[in-house]
Design an enzyme around this catalytic site. Structure first.
Site, PDB file in Angstrom:
ATOM      1  N   ASP A  13      37.637  32.586  88.881  1.00  8.58           N
ATOM      2  CA  ASP A  13      38.142  32.106  87.589  1.00  8.58           C
ATOM      3  C   ASP A  13      38.511  30.622  87.649  1.00  8.58           C
ATOM      4  O   ASP A  13      38.880  30.105  88.706  1.00  8.58           O
ATOM      5  CB  ASP A  13      39.369  32.946  87.189  1.00  8.58           C
ATOM      6  CG  ASP A  13      39.733  32.762  85.720  1.00  8.58           C
ATOM      7  OD1 ASP A  13      38.847  32.410  84.918  1.00  8.58           O
ATOM      8  OD2 ASP A  13      40.916  32.972  85.380  1.00  8.58           O
ATOM      9  N   HIS A  30      30.664  26.116  84.890  1.00  7.82           N
ATOM     10  CA  HIS A  30      29.968  27.300  85.402  1.00  7.82           C
ATOM     11  C   HIS A  30      28.918  26.903  86.443  1.00  7.82           C
ATOM     12  O   HIS A  30      28.727  27.584  87.448  1.00  7.82           O
ATOM     13  CB  HIS A  30      29.315  28.079  84.257  1.00  7.82           C
ATOM     14  CG  HIS A  30      30.324  28.639  83.284  1.00  7.82           C
ATOM     15  ND1 HIS A  30      31.484  29.265  83.711  1.00  7.82           N
ATOM     16  CD2 HIS A  30      30.370  28.663  81.930  1.00  7.82           C
ATOM     17  CE1 HIS A  30      32.187  29.638  82.646  1.00  7.82           C
ATOM     18  NE2 HIS A  30      31.528  29.281  81.558  1.00  7.82           N
ATOM     19  N   LEU A 124      25.409  40.791 105.408  1.00  8.31           N
ATOM     20  CA  LEU A 124      26.392  40.902 104.317  1.00  8.31           C
ATOM     21  C   LEU A 124      25.842  41.683 103.125  1.00  8.31           C
ATOM     22  O   LEU A 124      24.733  41.427 102.660  1.00  8.31           O
ATOM     23  CB  LEU A 124      26.767  39.479 103.848  1.00  8.31           C
ATOM     24  CG  LEU A 124      27.698  39.382 102.626  1.00  8.31           C
ATOM     25  CD1 LEU A 124      29.123  39.773 102.995  1.00  8.31           C
ATOM     26  CD2 LEU A 124      27.689  37.970 102.046  1.00  8.31           C
TER      27      LEU A 124
HETATM   28  C1  IPE Z   1      37.892  37.291  84.644  1.00  9.59           C
HETATM   29  O1  IPE Z   1      38.091  36.035  84.117  1.00  9.59           O
HETATM   30  C2  IPE Z   1      36.432  37.626  84.662  1.00  9.59           C
HETATM   31  C3  IPE Z   1      35.608  36.861  85.599  1.00  9.59           C
HETATM   32  C4  IPE Z   1      36.029  35.977  86.443  1.00  9.59           C
HETATM   33  C5  IPE Z   1      34.220  37.186  85.561  1.00  9.59           C
HETATM   34  P1  IPE Z   1      38.443  35.793  82.581  1.00  9.59           P
HETATM   35  O2  IPE Z   1      38.601  34.341  82.417  1.00  9.59           O
HETATM   36  O3  IPE Z   1      37.428  36.474  81.727  1.00  9.59           O
HETATM   37  O4  IPE Z   1      39.820  36.584  82.433  1.00  9.59           O
HETATM   38  P2  IPE Z   1      40.994  36.425  81.374  1.00  9.59           P
HETATM   39  O5  IPE Z   1      40.361  36.406  80.011  1.00  9.59           O
HETATM   40  O6  IPE Z   1      41.693  35.140  81.674  1.00  9.59           O
HETATM   41  O7  IPE Z   1      41.880  37.602  81.610  1.00  9.59           O
HETATM   42  C1  IPE Z   2      35.305  32.063  85.164  1.00  5.75           C
HETATM   43  O1  IPE Z   2      35.765  30.879  84.624  1.00  5.75           O
HETATM   44  C2  IPE Z   2      33.872  32.357  84.794  1.00  5.75           C
HETATM   45  C3  IPE Z   2      33.724  33.518  83.904  1.00  5.75           C
HETATM   46  C4  IPE Z   2      34.667  34.283  83.479  1.00  5.75           C
HETATM   47  C5  IPE Z   2      32.377  33.829  83.476  1.00  5.75           C
HETATM   48  P1  IPE Z   2      36.294  30.770  83.129  1.00  5.75           P
HETATM   49  O2  IPE Z   2      35.141  30.438  82.262  1.00  5.75           O
HETATM   50  O3  IPE Z   2      37.046  31.979  82.728  1.00  5.75           O
HETATM   51  O4  IPE Z   2      37.250  29.521  83.252  1.00  5.75           O
HETATM   52  P2  IPE Z   2      38.670  29.335  82.573  1.00  5.75           P
HETATM   53  O5  IPE Z   2      39.503  30.515  82.950  1.00  5.75           O
HETATM   54  O6  IPE Z   2      38.443  29.255  81.105  1.00  5.75           O
HETATM   55  O7  IPE Z   2      39.182  28.059  83.167  1.00  5.75           O
HETATM   56 MG    MG Z   3      39.011  32.480  82.845  1.00  7.43          MG
END
Ligand code: IPE
Ligand code: IPE
Ligand code: MG
Length: 241
Positions: A13, A30, A124
């Site tokens: 995240d 991303h 792995l």
């Molecule tokens: C969790 O992250 C899902 C992934 C990392 C794939 P999110 O960014 O979607 O989670 P929330 O919305 O902060 O809970």
């Molecule tokens: C995690 O990063 C990637 C996915 C959930 C696909 P985020 O896109 O949730 O990044 P933040 O949390 O908004 O910084």
């Molecule tokens: Mg996120």
């Protein structure tokens, strides 16, 4: 110090915030996250960790704007293509966990090809959680158990924890020992609800694109310093889990 975990799971995240802090679009975050993933897989291979799950796309991530979702699908396809050869050479076996059928055709195709290409990897095991949700996983397992009952293959009296486990996406792989969440939040966000029962949780503020092998090392050392009791007392083992 305790031993290394057999199964590390990572909630990757913080890509969006990483990008925002640099005045970049979320999609750039991303893309940087995909580079981080590559480095962390490599490090897990080096450390001879047997299982790694990475949470790449949740069942709730469909709520994001269409162009971000499209970009994530395209990135999954691109990653699957560009990393296939290297992953295969490193003996990595890629297993998708989640409802891949609902992904965009390019992402689905890419991930399925990657999984086929790495089928005989003996190093792995990389569980790729895409369109994964812990609740969806449990609902699907319940559905499959019910179907087994209707066919007369399962006696409802025999449905217990280990029976249910056999119908989860992550079967037959072991539960994660350590779940790492990058990006500062302290929640599971619907990841591995059943499987996380006795995982050690580790959260750090580092955004996923900045999370490197040294950060993984810090998480692993924190894990090794933990005392895992599985409900027993200090000196009881994992037996009877
Ligand atoms: C969790 O992250 C899902 C992934 C990392 C794939 P999110 O960014 O979607 O989670 P929330 O919305 O902060 O809970
Ligand atoms: C995690 O990063 C990637 C996915 C959930 C696909 P985020 O896109 O949730 O990044 P933040 O949390 O908004 O910084
Ligand atoms: Mg996120």
């Amino acid at each position: 110090m305790g031993s290394l975990p057999d199964h590390v799971a990572i909630i990757m995240d913080g890509n969006g915030r990483w990008a925002a802090e640099r005045g970049l679009k979320r999609t750039a975050g991303h893309r940087a996250g995909a580079r981080s993933l590559r480095n962390i897989i490599e490090e897990c291979v080096r450390l001879q960790i047997p299982y790694l799950t990475v949470f790449a796309f949740s069942t709730e991530n469909w709520r994001r704007p269409r162009d971000e979702v499209d970009n994530l699908m395209a990135l999954m396809a691109e990653f699957s293509r560009s990393e296939a050869e290297e992953l295969r050479n490193a003996g990595v076996r890629v297993i998708p966990v989640g409802c891949t059928e609902a992904l965009s055709p390019v992402a689905r195709e890419g991930i399925e090809t990657l999984s086929r290409m790495t089928f005989d990897g003996d190093g792995l095991v990389l569980l790729l959680a895409v369109n994964y949700g812990g609740r969806a996983d449990l609902a699907r397992a319940a559905r499959r158990v019910a179907e087994g009952c209707l066919r007369g293959e399962i006696d409802p009296a025999d449905i217990d924890e280990s029976c249910l486990r056999r119908y989860l996406h992550s079967y037959p792989y072991p539960d994660p020992d350590l779940i790492i969440r990058t990006g500062g939040e302290r929640r599971l966000s619907n990841f591995y609800l059943y499987q996380a029962a006795y995982a050690e949780l580790y959260a750090c503020d580092v955004y996923w694109p900045d999370f490197g092998p040294e950060d993984l090392g810090v998480a692993l050392r924190a894990y090794q310093a933990r005392s895992r009791r599985f409900g027993g007392s200090a000196d009881s083992s994992r037996e009877g889990r």
